[in-house]
Design a protein around this motif. Structure first.
Motif, PDB file in Angstrom:
ATOM      1  N   THR A  48     -95.816 -16.444  27.154  1.00 33.24           N
ATOM      2  CA  THR A  48     -94.834 -17.101  28.012  1.00 33.24           C
ATOM      3  C   THR A  48     -94.481 -16.151  29.151  1.00 33.24           C
ATOM      4  N   THR A  49     -94.659 -16.592  30.389  1.00 32.97           N
ATOM      5  CA  THR A  49     -94.378 -15.755  31.553  1.00 32.97           C
ATOM      6  C   THR A  49     -93.041 -16.144  32.171  1.00 32.97           C
ATOM      7  N   PRO A  50     -92.359 -15.207  32.823  1.00 33.95           N
ATOM      8  CA  PRO A  50     -91.071 -15.527  33.449  1.00 33.95           C
ATOM      9  C   PRO A  50     -91.203 -16.607  34.518  1.00 33.95           C
ATOM     10  N   ASN A  51     -90.201 -17.484  34.579  1.00 35.97           N
ATOM     11  CA  ASN A  51     -90.105 -18.519  35.600  1.00 35.97           C
ATOM     12  C   ASN A  51     -89.204 -17.979  36.715  1.00 35.97           C
ATOM     13  N   PRO A  52     -89.732 -17.796  37.942  1.00 39.15           N
ATOM     14  CA  PRO A  52     -88.928 -17.155  38.997  1.00 39.15           C
ATOM     15  C   PRO A  52     -87.598 -17.846  39.266  1.00 39.15           C
ATOM     16  N   ALA A  53     -87.566 -19.179  39.238  1.00 39.60           N
ATOM     17  CA  ALA A  53     -86.314 -19.887  39.518  1.00 39.60           C
ATOM     18  C   ALA A  53     -85.276 -19.598  38.436  1.00 39.60           C
ATOM     19  N   GLN A  54     -85.708 -19.657  37.170  1.00 42.13           N
ATOM     20  CA  GLN A  54     -84.774 -19.379  36.083  1.00 42.13           C
ATOM     21  C   GLN A  54     -84.412 -17.900  36.036  1.00 42.13           C
ATOM     22  N   SER A  55     -85.351 -17.023  36.390  1.00 42.45           N
ATOM     23  CA  SER A  55     -85.057 -15.598  36.408  1.00 42.45           C
ATOM     24  C   SER A  55     -83.922 -15.284  37.388  1.00 42.45           C
ATOM     25  N   ALA A  56     -83.871 -15.996  38.497  1.00 41.99           N
ATOM     26  CA  ALA A  56     -82.792 -15.779  39.469  1.00 41.99           C
ATOM     27  C   ALA A  56     -81.442 -16.163  38.872  1.00 41.99           C
ATOM     28  N   ARG A  57     -81.413 -17.267  38.101  1.00 42.48           N
ATOM     29  CA  ARG A  57     -80.157 -17.659  37.437  1.00 42.48           C
ATOM     30  C   ARG A  57     -79.746 -16.612  36.409  1.00 42.48           C
ATOM     31  N   ARG A  58     -80.727 -16.133  35.668  1.00 41.83           N
ATOM     32  CA  ARG A  58     -80.403 -15.128  34.649  1.00 41.83           C
ATOM     33  C   ARG A  58     -79.959 -13.828  35.293  1.00 41.83           C
ATOM     34  N   GLU A  59     -80.411 -13.540  36.519  1.00 43.70           N
ATOM     35  CA  GLU A  59     -79.960 -12.336  37.215  1.00 43.70           C
ATOM     36  C   GLU A  59     -78.476 -12.456  37.554  1.00 43.70           C
ATOM     37  N   ARG A  60     -78.056 -13.633  37.980  1.00 45.71           N
ATOM     38  CA  ARG A  60     -76.626 -13.861  38.211  1.00 45.71           C
ATOM     39  C   ARG A  60     -75.847 -13.672  36.914  1.00 45.71           C
ATOM     40  N   ASP A  61     -76.372 -14.253  35.831  1.00 45.00           N
ATOM     41  CA  ASP A  61     -75.721 -14.105  34.531  1.00 45.00           C
ATOM     42  C   ASP A  61     -75.631 -12.647  34.116  1.00 45.00           C
ATOM     43  N   TRP A  62     -76.646 -11.866  34.438  1.00 41.67           N
ATOM     44  CA  TRP A  62     -76.688 -10.448  34.070  1.00 41.67           C
ATOM     45  C   TRP A  62     -75.527  -9.690  34.713  1.00 41.67           C
ATOM     46  N   HIS A  63     -75.277  -9.932  35.980  1.00 36.42           N
ATOM     47  CA  HIS A  63     -74.190  -9.228  36.657  1.00 36.42           C
ATOM     48  C   HIS A  63     -72.829  -9.648  36.098  1.00 36.42           C
ATOM     49  N   ILE A  64     -72.699 -10.914  35.758  1.00 35.02           N
ATOM     50  CA  ILE A  64     -71.454 -11.375  35.134  1.00 35.02           C
ATOM     51  C   ILE A  64     -71.297 -10.745  33.752  1.00 35.02           C
ATOM     52  N   PHE A  65     -72.374 -10.658  33.009  1.00 31.30           N
ATOM     53  CA  PHE A  65     -72.383 -10.058  31.678  1.00 31.30           C
ATOM     54  C   PHE A  65     -71.865  -8.622  31.736  1.00 31.30           C
ATOM     55  N   LEU A  66     -72.383  -7.838  32.677  1.00 24.62           N
ATOM     56  CA  LEU A  66     -71.950  -6.449  32.802  1.00 24.62           C
ATOM     57  C   LEU A  66     -70.482  -6.353  33.223  1.00 24.62           C
ATOM     58  N   ARG A  67     -70.054  -7.264  34.120  1.00 20.73           N
ATOM     59  CA  ARG A  67     -68.655  -7.238  34.569  1.00 20.73           C
ATOM     60  C   ARG A  67     -67.720  -7.605  33.418  1.00 20.73           C
ATOM     61  N   MET A  68     -68.137  -8.550  32.579  1.00 21.94           N
ATOM     62  CA  MET A  68     -67.309  -8.913  31.422  1.00 21.94           C
ATOM     63  C   MET A  68     -67.187  -7.743  30.451  1.00 21.94           C
ATOM     64  N   GLN A  69     -68.240  -6.967  30.296  1.00 21.04           N
ATOM     65  CA  GLN A  69     -68.140  -5.783  29.447  1.00 21.04           C
ATOM     66  C   GLN A  69     -67.150  -4.778  30.018  1.00 21.04           C
ATOM     67  N   GLN A  70     -67.149  -4.627  31.343  1.00 26.89           N
ATOM     68  CA  GLN A  70     -66.180  -3.732  31.978  1.00 26.89           C
ATOM     69  C   GLN A  70     -64.750  -4.220  31.723  1.00 26.89           C
ATOM     70  N   HIS A  71     -64.543  -5.533  31.858  1.00 28.93           N
ATOM     71  CA  HIS A  71     -63.206  -6.090  31.618  1.00 28.93           C
ATOM     72  C   HIS A  71     -62.797  -5.889  30.161  1.00 28.93           C
ATOM     73  N   ARG A  72     -63.721  -6.072  29.250  1.00 28.26           N
ATOM     74  CA  ARG A  72     -63.407  -5.877  27.832  1.00 28.26           C
ATOM     75  C   ARG A  72     -62.976  -4.444  27.575  1.00 28.26           C
ATOM     76  N   GLU A  73     -63.669  -3.505  28.192  1.00 33.68           N
ATOM     77  CA  GLU A  73     -63.314  -2.097  28.030  1.00 33.68           C
ATOM     78  C   GLU A  73     -61.932  -1.806  28.618  1.00 33.68           C
ATOM     79  N   GLU A  74     -61.635  -2.398  29.773  1.00 30.60           N
ATOM     80  CA  GLU A  74     -60.329  -2.198  30.394  1.00 30.60           C
ATOM     81  C   GLU A  74     -59.206  -2.730  29.502  1.00 30.60           C
ATOM     82  N   ILE A  75     -59.442  -3.902  28.920  1.00 28.19           N
ATOM     83  CA  ILE A  75     -58.425  -4.502  28.040  1.00 28.19           C
ATOM     84  C   ILE A  75     -58.242  -3.632  26.791  1.00 28.19           C
ATOM     85  N   ALA A  76     -59.326  -3.116  26.261  1.00 26.13           N
ATOM     86  CA  ALA A  76     -59.240  -2.260  25.070  1.00 26.13           C
ATOM     87  C   ALA A  76     -58.405  -1.008  25.367  1.00 26.13           C
TER      88      ALA A  76
END
Length: 480
Positions: free
Chosen positions: A450-478
């Motif tokens: 199974t090879t990466p789908n460029p269109a879906q990879s772009a969506r997952r890239e957006r999700d990736w940045h949100i994922f990292l930001r949510m981890q930062q927020h979790r750490e701040e709350i902790a």
């Protein structure tokens, strides 16, 4: 000549019969109970597991039309659950994901020792050493009467043969044992007060001959006494052995773990473990706890019974385009990269809807969050793989394989037949067909890529940045 493989997971026993050319002839399974307790405790009854082994083997033989005399050898893989054989200790299997030994794991992590270093610098309560520390402290009356204490894969082999032996895979990965540093680390065992547990018998590499079935084992499993039992593996390691060789392996089941060779030690990275799968190779592991368990928990929220296949089929016809729901999937702690069993998951954008469509959305976004966590694990290990072998229950879904490809940027290489069972079958066949390397070559299967789908990879890239930001927020709350 047929080879039997038994895989004991978190909730089911699966048995498979393989021909000498690696063809899977039949597969059967039986469920067993999880007994939940306070403070993160989770246990099983070994008698129920063993009955599931016997029943699934009998069903696989019936499906294949195979007589007991045709089964030449057998091997077991299992979760790294701990079997405590002592009068009065019941249920007698402490599940791998049992976190009762959190305090002991934290204490152990403060000791300067190579065992701790190879546990990623922060020992998980899922490992056996802290569980033994908990047992001796909380149940000294059990400790002094121990008949045995074994990894589940080793206890299965002992029950089948009556021979004391331990798999190098299990002891290297989960116990205070360093194959390249003299074996059992008695200094650490003495320091933690657990040096007196029974540990007789040889330490055998996976695929080594243990011996034939005992009279009792043969009768209980419905096989001939001449059936040979070989040393098995922890289930994730069996999956890595049975998956496509020559690349890192993602085992995506109840939990997700990435297995790879030649990885430097680091926080949240377990290993390296010399010889834990193949002789002359060192393997390291990093991963996420309770990923498939999260998807299973969501499945159980539906008002009507659902299967994972049915849910994924519906999601596949209407993938998200502008999702505003995001999850951090660490609902039972973080192995990698944070090495913190007390971290918890986060959801952003939940609604009160509990109709099937909304639950499909929750399931899908949890799956995306899990894939993002796998991307983080791979990066933390210092990997940037062009190819990634995949095994485990999640790999059966084309949508899940595509999601992992889009999220990690790697081609996903998958064998359509069960890689975990295949890994155990390779171990079973090894003593009879020239060793584990020869058995692995003989059992190789065609791959689906199974090879990466460029269109879906772009969506997952957006999700990736949100994922990292949510981890930062979790750490701040902790910190707050």
């Amino acid at each position: 000549m047929l080879f039997a493989a038994v895989d004991v997971g978190s909730a089911r026993v699966r048995a498979g019969l393989f021909a000498s050319d690696g063809t899977l002839l039949a597969r059967a399974s039986r469920g067993f109970s999880l007994i939940a307790g306070p403070s993160g405790q989770a246990t099983h009854d070994f008698a129920e597991i063993w009955q599931g082994v016997a029943d699934s083997l009998a069903e696989a033989r019936r499906m294949a039309g195979a007589a007991p005399s045709q089964i030449s050898s057998l091997a077991f893989d299992a979760t790294c659950s701990l079997v405590v054989d002592a009068p009065g200790f019941s249920p007698d299997v402490i599940a791998w994901h049992d976190h009762r030994a959190h305090a002991e794991a934290a204490e152990l992590s403060q000791i300067a020792h190579e065992v701790v270093t190879r546990a990623g610098g922060s020992v998980s309560p899922e490992m056996q050493t802290p569980k033994l520390m908990w047992l001796v402290r909380h149940h000294p009356e059990i400790w002094v009467n121990l008949r045995s204490v074994r990894d589940l894969c080793d206890h299965l082999a002992w029950r089948a043969t009556g021979i004391e032996a331990r798999s190098l895979c299990a002891v290297a990965a989960k116990w205070a044992y360093l194959p390249d540093r003299g074996g059992w680390q008695d200094d650490l065992l003495i320091q933690t007060g657990i040096q007196n547990f029974p540990r007789d018998g040889q330490i055998l590499p996976p695929g080594s001959r243990i011996g034939p079935l005992s009279e009792r084992g043969a009768a209980e499993l419905g096989l001939d006494r001449e059936t040979l039992v070989a040393a098995g593996l922890i289930d994730a390691f069996a999956g890595a052995l049975g998956a496509a060789p020559g690349m890192p392996t993602l085992i995506a089941g109840t939990s997700n773990c990435v297995m790879a060779r030649n990885i430097s030690p680091g926080r949240g990275i377990w290993g390296p473990y010399p010889g834990a799968i193949m002789p002359g190779e060192q393997v390291s592991e990093a991963g996420q706890s309770a990923t498939g368990a999260l998807l299973e928990t969501i499945r159980q929220l539906y008002p009507e019974p659902q299967t994972h296949d049915a849910i994924l089929a519906r999601i596949g016809t209407a993938p998200d385009h502008d999702e505003k729901l995001h999850l951090l999937p660490d609902f039972k702690g973080s192995r990698t990269p944070f090495a913190d069993p007390l971290i918890r998951g986060v959801a952003h954008g939940l609604s009160l809807d509990r109709n099937p469509r909304s639950l499909d959305r929750l399931y899908w976004r949890a799956a995306v969050g899990i894939a993002l966590g796998t991307r983080q694990v791979i990066r933390h290990m210092g990997l940037a793989p062009e190819r990634l072998a995949m095994a485990g229950g999640q790999a059966r879904s084309a949508l899940m394989r595509q999601t992992y490809a889009d999220t990690t940027g790697a081609e996903i290489h998958w064998q359509s037949e069960d890689a975990v069972l295949r890994g155990s079958a390779i171990a079973a066949a090894a003593p009879l067909i020239g060793g584990i390397q020869a058995a692995r070559a003989a059992f190789a299967r065609p791959l689906t890529v199974t090879t990466p789908n460029p269109a879906q990879s772009a969506r997952r890239e957006r999700d990736w940045h949100i994922f990292l930001r949510m981890q930062q927020h979790r750490e701040e709350i902790a910190r707050m």
